[in-house]
Design a protein around this motif. Structure first.
Motif, PDB file in Angstrom:
ATOM      1  N   GLU A 110       0.850  -1.187   0.000  1.00  0.00           N
ATOM      2  CA  GLU A 110       0.000   0.000   0.000  1.00  0.00           C
ATOM      3  C   GLU A 110       0.887   1.238   0.000  1.00  0.00           C
ATOM      4  N   VAL A 111       0.493   2.200  -0.815  1.00  0.00           N
ATOM      5  CA  VAL A 111       1.327   3.402  -0.962  1.00  0.00           C
ATOM      6  C   VAL A 111       0.517   4.630  -0.559  1.00  0.00           C
ATOM      7  N   PHE A 112       1.039   5.367   0.397  1.00  0.00           N
ATOM      8  CA  PHE A 112       0.416   6.612   0.844  1.00  0.00           C
ATOM      9  C   PHE A 112       1.292   7.765   0.384  1.00  0.00           C
ATOM     10  N   GLY A 113       0.649   8.887   0.014  1.00  0.00           N
ATOM     11  CA  GLY A 113       1.439  10.099  -0.195  1.00  0.00           C
ATOM     12  C   GLY A 113       1.692  10.461  -1.641  1.00  0.00           C
ATOM     13  N   CYS A 114       2.880  10.999  -1.875  1.00  0.00           N
ATOM     14  CA  CYS A 114       3.158  11.755  -3.101  1.00  0.00           C
ATOM     15  C   CYS A 114       3.568  10.845  -4.261  1.00  0.00           C
ATOM     16  N   GLN A 115       3.829  11.500  -5.402  1.00  0.00           N
ATOM     17  CA  GLN A 115       4.236  10.753  -6.599  1.00  0.00           C
ATOM     18  C   GLN A 115       5.541  10.014  -6.377  1.00  0.00           C
ATOM     19  N   MET A 116       6.422  10.631  -5.585  1.00  0.00           N
ATOM     20  CA  MET A 116       7.697   9.972  -5.339  1.00  0.00           C
ATOM     21  C   MET A 116       7.470   8.661  -4.572  1.00  0.00           C
ATOM     22  N   ASN A 117       6.516   8.676  -3.647  1.00  0.00           N
ATOM     23  CA  ASN A 117       6.201   7.442  -2.940  1.00  0.00           C
ATOM     24  C   ASN A 117       5.629   6.388  -3.883  1.00  0.00           C
ATOM     25  N   LYS A 118       4.822   6.845  -4.842  1.00  0.00           N
ATOM     26  CA  LYS A 118       4.263   5.876  -5.789  1.00  0.00           C
ATOM     27  C   LYS A 118       5.379   5.210  -6.581  1.00  0.00           C
ATOM     28  N   LEU A 119       6.342   6.019  -7.000  1.00  0.00           N
ATOM     29  CA  LEU A 119       7.465   5.438  -7.736  1.00  0.00           C
ATOM     30  C   LEU A 119       8.273   4.518  -6.810  1.00  0.00           C
ATOM     31  N   ASP A 120       8.465   4.929  -5.565  1.00  0.00           N
ATOM     32  CA  ASP A 120       9.162   4.051  -4.620  1.00  0.00           C
ATOM     33  C   ASP A 120       8.402   2.732  -4.478  1.00  0.00           C
ATOM     34  N   GLY A 121       7.060   2.816  -4.475  1.00  0.00           N
ATOM     35  CA  GLY A 121       6.238   1.597  -4.416  1.00  0.00           C
ATOM     36  C   GLY A 121       6.539   0.680  -5.593  1.00  0.00           C
ATOM     37  N   GLU A 122       6.744   1.277  -6.771  1.00  0.00           N
ATOM     38  CA  GLU A 122       7.085   0.460  -7.950  1.00  0.00           C
ATOM     39  C   GLU A 122       8.447  -0.217  -7.757  1.00  0.00           C
ATOM     40  N   LEU A 123       9.403   0.548  -7.189  1.00  0.00           N
ATOM     41  CA  LEU A 123      10.748  -0.032  -6.988  1.00  0.00           C
ATOM     42  C   LEU A 123      10.686  -1.190  -5.994  1.00  0.00           C
ATOM     43  N   VAL A 124       9.877  -1.004  -4.936  1.00  0.00           N
ATOM     44  CA  VAL A 124       9.737  -2.073  -3.935  1.00  0.00           C
ATOM     45  C   VAL A 124       9.080  -3.293  -4.581  1.00  0.00           C
ATOM     46  N   ALA A 125       8.026  -3.055  -5.381  1.00  0.00           N
ATOM     47  CA  ALA A 125       7.334  -4.182  -6.030  1.00  0.00           C
ATOM     48  C   ALA A 125       8.311  -4.947  -6.927  1.00  0.00           C
ATOM     49  N   GLY A 126       9.170  -4.186  -7.641  1.00  0.00           N
ATOM     50  CA  GLY A 126      10.145  -4.838  -8.520  1.00  0.00           C
ATOM     51  C   GLY A 126      11.115  -5.690  -7.719  1.00  0.00           C
ATOM     52  N   ALA A 127      11.581  -5.148  -6.575  1.00  0.00           N
ATOM     53  CA  ALA A 127      12.547  -5.897  -5.749  1.00  0.00           C
ATOM     54  C   ALA A 127      11.887  -7.165  -5.182  1.00  0.00           C
ATOM     55  N   LEU A 128      10.630  -7.060  -4.783  1.00  0.00           N
ATOM     56  CA  LEU A 128       9.944  -8.229  -4.217  1.00  0.00           C
ATOM     57  C   LEU A 128       9.695  -9.295  -5.290  1.00  0.00           C
ATOM     58  N   ARG A 129       9.363  -8.830  -6.469  1.00  0.00           N
ATOM     59  CA  ARG A 129       9.104  -9.753  -7.566  1.00  0.00           C
ATOM     60  C   ARG A 129      10.374 -10.566  -7.857  1.00  0.00           C
ATOM     61  N   LYS A 130      11.497  -9.824  -7.887  1.00  0.00           N
ATOM     62  CA  LYS A 130      12.790 -10.473  -8.116  1.00  0.00           C
ATOM     63  C   LYS A 130      13.100 -11.468  -6.995  1.00  0.00           C
ATOM     64  N   GLY A 131      12.646 -11.131  -5.774  1.00  0.00           N
ATOM     65  CA  GLY A 131      12.937 -11.980  -4.623  1.00  0.00           C
ATOM     66  C   GLY A 131      11.984 -13.172  -4.487  1.00  0.00           C
ATOM     67  N   GLY A 132      11.087 -13.373  -5.471  1.00  0.00           N
ATOM     68  CA  GLY A 132      10.238 -14.566  -5.443  1.00  0.00           C
ATOM     69  C   GLY A 132       8.883 -14.364  -4.786  1.00  0.00           C
ATOM     70  N   TYR A 133       8.476 -13.114  -4.600  1.00  0.00           N
ATOM     71  CA  TYR A 133       7.178 -12.847  -3.972  1.00  0.00           C
ATOM     72  C   TYR A 133       6.096 -12.638  -5.028  1.00  0.00           C
ATOM     73  N   ASP A 134       4.854 -12.886  -4.601  1.00  0.00           N
ATOM     74  CA  ASP A 134       3.695 -12.631  -5.452  1.00  0.00           C
ATOM     75  C   ASP A 134       2.889 -11.498  -4.794  1.00  0.00           C
ATOM     76  N   PHE A 135       1.801 -11.062  -5.423  1.00  0.00           N
ATOM     77  CA  PHE A 135       1.058  -9.907  -4.895  1.00  0.00           C
ATOM     78  C   PHE A 135      -0.432 -10.200  -4.769  1.00  0.00           C
ATOM     79  N   THR A 136      -1.078  -9.471  -3.866  1.00  0.00           N
ATOM     80  CA  THR A 136      -2.522  -9.560  -3.711  1.00  0.00           C
ATOM     81  C   THR A 136      -3.039  -8.167  -3.388  1.00  0.00           C
TER      82      THR A 136
END
Ligand code: SF4
Length: 471
Positions: A22-48
């Motif tokens: 979940e991402v709260f706040g500004c556009q920079m946080n949204k982009l940070d959310g994308e970076l985190v999602a990418g790192a988790l995906r690489k680490g073998g995680y799935d999403f819900t």
């Protein structure tokens, strides 16, 4: 400030632990959310996107206002109850609140497993692994200021639009702001990195790039460069139609940047340039580094060099010591500048800011509310007049999606960042279309579609308002 849920990114590793991000706040946080999602995906995680299905719940948080933090705390209260029945669930707080509060957050919320600051995103997948393996509690708030921006193109939420972080952190001393504490000192990314990322995004279908930085127009100043250089380079990038950049600081506006905006039609029709106040006395107390007169001078220069350029502004009312006279100067600035969009806020003291404990919060809340209401009414009348004057004009918009209020309508933005709704086929999302303004309210512009616009045609002529009628 919007709340958003990355809900969910495209599938990660099938059968992997499921993450609700979940991402709260500004556009920079949204982009940070994308970076985190990418790192988790690489680490073998799935999403819900459902709490009850999640093995891991992570929140990218915002500290800029009290209210933003309250929302996260109240959500943590709900998640703590859920975790009581599912003790294996991992809870993590990332971003600005983690940087500001660190271990105090773990003390306050026994259900919370880890916190990771704004410079610790690359480690998130490893931190979740560690918590899951050892049931240990972790505070990670000392990451490298040069956060790796390596992104996973598959987790981008929009096909035709993307953000690129060009600088992180802030060196300014604004007395009301917690960002230098939560995001640390200003660090610019190299021009080469940024252009490589932009090229990859355009090759992947992106037509509009928004460059992000806390003071985006300070980009490169420690290295002797200027944001103008980036604008020229992106203007030449084939396949890219539009460039936005936010947020600019008045103190960092200079001739080379204004020249670049004037020379680069993909980039130059809109500027988010927060004045914060129209009173030089207040600006001094805020430590903004410019006067109201200087702000007006910049606006004049911009409007002389770039006819039709639109400005958005942020304003704080009720800053410590603000008198009726200071407030009136702010209202007058708004009347004179006539922002196309204004983001208006009541001052509230924030722990960790230079004003905290030093400047008495002496404007009564009722007066702050009254001043805010006055400016909101003023801005509404400015927008109403502006929107009415736009009836019959034509605009090229990049279609962003369906209107939330009316599913039959789509919405998009022109080069000047005006949001325009219109009835159209959903297949137009991510396309450039030509609209004529046919109706409006103070908040909304309503358009009628004329014809699909050609790709790569971003030009002032295509975006500029004209009174020529439609087909
Ligand atoms: S420029 Fe001022 S308001 Fe903007 S992030 Fe930096 S300290 Fe905060």
């Amino acid at each position: 400030m919007n709340d958003a849920v990355v809900s969910p990114p495209p599938p990660g590793t099938e059968g992997g632990p499921r993450v609700l991000l979940e991402v709260f706040g500004c556009q920079m946080n949204k982009l940070d959310g994308e970076l985190v999602a990418g790192a988790l995906r690489k680490g073998g995680y799935d999403f819900t996107d459902a709490d009850e299905q999640a093995d891991v719940v992570l929140m990218v948080t915002c500290s800029i206002r009290d209210q933003a933090e309250h929302r996260v705390h109240s959500h943590l209260g709900e998640l703590a109850k859920l975790k009581a029945s599912r003790p294996d669930m991992v809870l993590g707080v990332l971003g600005c609140m983690a940087s500001r509060e660190g271990g105090d957050l773990l003390k306050r919320w026994p259900a919370l497993d880890f916190v990771a600051g704004t410079r610790d995103f690359p480690s998130v997948s490893r931190l979740v692994d560690e918590v899951r393996a050892d049931r240990t509690r972790i505070v990670a708030v000392d990451g490298d200021p040069r956060v790796s921006e390596t992104r996973d193109l598959a987790v981008r939420p929009h096909k035709a639009r993307a953000f690129i972080t060009v600088a992180r952190g802030c060196d300014k001393p604004c007395t009301y702001c917690v960002v230098p504490r939560t995001r640390g000192e200003e660090v610019s990314r190299s021009k080469r990195d940024i252009l490589e990322e932009a090229r990859a995004l355009v090759d992947d279908g992106v037509r509009e790039i928004t460059l992000l930085g806390q003071t985006v127009n300070a980009w490169g100043r420690h290295e002797g460069s200027s944001l103008g250089e980036l604008l020229y380079a992106l203007q030449d990038l084939s396949g890219l139609d539009r460039v936005r950049f936010t947020t600019s600081h008045p103190e960092e506006m200079d001739e080379p940047l204004i020249d670049a905006m004037a020379d680069c039609p993909k980039a130059g029709m809109f500027l988010h340039l927060p004045p914060q106040s129209g009173s030089s006395r207040m600006l001094r107390r805020m430590a903004r580094g410019y006067t109201a007169e200087r702000y007006r001078e910049i606006v004049q220069q911009l409007r002389a060099r770039i006819p039709g350029v639109e400005l958005a502004g942020d304003i704080i009312v009720g800053f410590p010591g603000e008198t009726d006279e200071d407030f009136e100067l702010t209202a007058q600035l708004m009347r004179d500048v006539r922002f196309s969009q204004a983001f208006l806020f009541r001052y509230s003291p924030r722990p960790g800011t230079p004003a905290w404990g030093r400047l008495e919060d002496d404007v009564p809340d009722a007066l702050k509310r009254e001043r805010l209401a006055t400016l909101m009414a003023l801005q509404s009348s400015i927008q109403e007049a502006r929107h009415t004057a736009m009836h019959g004009t034509r605009h090229q918009v990049l279609v962003e999606g369906r209107s939330r209020r009316d599913e039959r309508r789509l919405f998009g933005r022109n080069l000047a960042s005006d949001r325009i709704v219109f009835e159209g086929d959903p297949s137009l999302v991510d396309e450039l279309v030509e609209l004529e303004i046919v109706d409006s309210t103070p908040l909304t512009l309503v358009g009628r579609q004329l014809a699909a616009a050609a790709s790569g045609s971003a030009s002032r002529a295509a975006s500029a308002t004209s009174t020529s009628s439609a087909d």
